[in-house]
Design an enzyme around this catalytic site. Sequence first.
Site, mmCIF file in Angstrom:
data_model
loop_
_atom_site.group_PDB
_atom_site.id
_atom_site.type_symbol
_atom_site.label_atom_id
_atom_site.label_comp_id
_atom_site.label_asym_id
_atom_site.label_seq_id
_atom_site.Cartn_x
_atom_site.Cartn_y
_atom_site.Cartn_z
ATOM 1 C CE LYS A 80 4.994 -5.626 -3.059
ATOM 2 N NZ LYS A 80 3.677 -4.836 -2.337
ATOM 3 C CB SER A 158 1.570 -4.588 -5.243
ATOM 4 O OG SER A 158 1.849 -4.372 -4.308
ATOM 5 C CB SER A 182 0.044 -3.996 -1.874
ATOM 6 O OG SER A 182 -0.641 -2.912 -2.322
#
Length: 456
Positions: A80, A158, A182
């Site tokens: 990420k 996210s 997330s």
Amino acid sequence: MDGVDGNVSVAGLSVLLQSGVLDPVDLAKTSLEKIAGYQDQAIFTELLGERALADAKLSSQRLRSGRSLGLLDGVPVAWKDLFDTKGSVTTAGSAVLVDAAPAAADAAVVMALTGAGMVSIGRTNLSEFAFSGLGINPHYGTAHNPASRDMPRIPGGSSAGSGVAVAAGLVPVAIGTDTGGSIRIPAAFNGIVGYKATRGRYSMQGVFPLAKSLDSLGPLCRTVQDAIWIDAAMRERSAPDIARTDLSGLRLVIPETIVFDDAEPGVVAAFEAAVSRLEKAGARITRRAFPIFAEIFAIGARHGALVTAEAFALHKARLEGPEAARMDQRVVARTRLGEKITMADYVAIIDARQRLISAFADSLEPGELLIHPTIPHVAPAIAPLLADDDLFFKINGRTLRNTSIGNFLDGCGVSIPCGTGEAGMPVGLLLSGQKNQDEALLSAALSAEAVIRGDA
């Protein structure tokens, strides 16, 4: 390599790599080629091609000479875009950080997995500054959920790109962060496994934060076994040490408060079918009210959300300057709500949190774990959310609701696919434990997974 599809697990790839059937360089090249040729180019913010091939060559040399670093040597991994990778700019999914200085060193967990021989393939897209559970990003595009066959649907956030990269078979594992869900949300929406560790289980050095009182890390992958292997390497262990739990001794509690509110019938049906399979396999299932859950949301309504208070403190200078105009205005609006949270409010939230964590621990018997739907709905369509701010915030709140309970209570959780709901979209089942019960949680999840999926 041509005979290896993108749905092979970390463990499956490990067998091929360790046996010499598959070469790490070929695997890295194939992964990079798949990503470059994939129709959805919003999944990654950057490919680390040069680094990936260099790492893969080293891995290949080790494996050929009998000097394997362990089970994960040569296995690709994506990060990420909150994790520093040396020489890359950590954008946090934001346009305002594009011109920031490249990272001088890898984040601690990047170093840990590199030390285990893993090959860093690229950096994945996310909700800007990780502040949404939906995964929509106006700067780098919004990755489409690969499970959808009728319309473009959200990936969940996210850790949006991380979830899609694994679900689409581009990489076998991606590492995400989880402040309110997330990791578990994109895992559930995309039909894969997502493990949110207890906050502090891994080093946060070199990871861009959102709310330090809530931020945690973990892998998105295909199986619980994969998550266990990655967890060990992230803690710099040479091998995993999680044993299976006997299902006949597994004690699971289904909360009757909050988590089923407004749940889609298809989600409930898939969840209850999985619960029935677990019960038939010997797990002991009880249902119980948890007034503590309702109190968590009452505290948020009274004093504001902890994540919002800490996100505002982090971004206050940015919001007061010209950078705010270049940010996702929904992120700006949500973050600015933190300006209304006073110091007295913040202290009240922190005090209440500690009280509720203790009360929650007292409400469970030794060995009990929670089990409930990860999210009360399947992944919704993207277009209506882009067109309507009120709908966006409503769905974002509902999407984060079930998972955020675990963050507030400082626990750990594993989302496991348990079937499908509306439009054939994936449904996730969430197993959760208290703070630092990660070993017990992973052990239970390992044993329960085949039953939950209906494979046993």
